[in-house]
Scaffold this active site. Sequence first.
Site, PDB file in Angstrom:
ATOM      1  N   HIS A 308       0.530  60.888  63.334  1.00 31.09           N
ATOM      2  CA  HIS A 308      -0.670  61.673  63.671  1.00 31.09           C
ATOM      3  C   HIS A 308      -1.252  62.209  62.381  1.00 31.09           C
ATOM      4  O   HIS A 308      -0.503  62.558  61.462  1.00 31.09           O
ATOM      5  CB  HIS A 308      -0.290  62.833  64.608  1.00 31.09           C
ATOM      6  N   ASP A 366       0.381  60.109  72.967  1.00 33.46           N
ATOM      7  CA  ASP A 366       0.081  58.810  73.572  1.00 33.46           C
ATOM      8  C   ASP A 366       1.310  57.967  73.837  1.00 33.46           C
ATOM      9  O   ASP A 366       1.243  56.977  74.556  1.00 33.46           O
ATOM     10  CB  ASP A 366      -0.876  58.031  72.662  1.00 33.46           C
TER      11      ASP A 366
END
Length: 432
Positions: A308, A366
Amino acid sequence: MDKMTDTGSASLTIGDKTLSLPILKGSIGPDVIDVRKLYAETDCFTFDPGFTSTAACESAITYIDGDKGVLLYRGYPIDQLAKQSTFLEVCYLLINGELPNAAQYVEFERSITTHTMLHDQFDRFFQGFRRDAHPMAVMTASVGALSAFYHDSLDVNDPDHRRISMIRMIAKIPTIAARTFKYSIGQPFVSPRNELGYAENFLRMCFAVPAEDYKGNPILARAMDRIFILHADHEQNASTSTVRLAGSTGANPFACIAAGIAALWGPAHGGANEEALNMLREIGKPENVPAYVQGVKDRKYRLMGFGHRVYKNYDPRAKVMQETCHEVLKEVGDANDPLLQVAMELEKIALSDDYFISRKLYPNIDFYSGITLSAMGFPSEMFTVLFALARTVGWISQWQEMIADPQQKIGRPRQLYTGPAYRDFVSVDKRA
Ligand code: ACO
């Protein structure tokens, strides 16, 4: 607003001129150097493509500490909200800054549930799309079209107009999202039911059919509500910044949210959970995980759902998402789902491997959301639509904060120009 405090100054020397730039402190998080007077006093701009070091606004809504893996909505940790609150309560919190008391909650819930229906003519709008249109194309256009139906609430300088527009979007976007899904599979639209909770009503609008009675499942409704909470806001990400930039021109809120939905559609933003699910399907079974991880380390491909830009620690939303995934799979009948087994094996191997540890690569939200949504019955094209539905409240909270901010100006970045300098026009017969 304007709770930031001045905590000293930084010096910047350009040529023979030294400029003192104020350093501002927020409530938590890094200090910022105030460069607002830089251009006026030095004739220079700052250069920061991708905004990696630039705070573009002051905000009191959401805080992220990526190194520690912290996400707070109005100061409350995301895991506490996901486990103890409801999406509608979180909506109230994000918009108003405080959790509602019992009477405020009842009133807020009433105002949302009495605005869930769409204008009858709105349904004709869907018929213009091909059945195989991507649901995000339909969402972007439909939400933008809301501004053609609600002329009575487009004055962004009127707090009552802003309030009713926000209510309409939180209430109607689930109805639009469910119709987008129904249209894509050729089933009749299902009207909202006011006696149902927000997530329960949405699942019914997606999965009920006229041929049989629909029985809601509280575990799936709770999972949906949690998924909405986890996606409700995430500070100044690409789609939120898009909403703020569009809103800074005075554009109406429906148009601004449509711009945010368009930005969310990109695979680098809202589309990653679909890719994570495809990856788990490609790996197929836990025995194939070591070879797949070796391929990642050989840089043949990336591990989707890992890493991320902001979180250099475990994404706090991923932990809740993992628990929700287990609950959903247990409920829909396959706690031993091979995809879940693959995901767990992949996570175990990756988290103990130096390649991932040294690069601070951890599962993001996700990683588990694709398996969960798929098990709930959603096709992967709907994943980003669900993300947009949940993020709508974050977008409108940030939009509202921006409009109410006295420091607000039209967003207008500058550039480092590297094109041709002045030259005279040459007529076509004289060009080489
Ligand atoms: N798999 C393998 N290696 C990775 C991954 C990954 N998922 N992510 C980053 N790396 C490696 C890079 O190869 C790089 O290694 P190097 O320094 O040896 O060259 C290092 O980690 C840093 O990578 P960057 O791309 O510079 O990190 P950045 O912060 O820019 O990327 C991103 C963040 C885009 C999310 C990245 O981690 C990625 O592509 N992840 C997979 C896609 C994904 O899951 N996206 C969802 C994000 S969450 C959300 O949007 C809701």
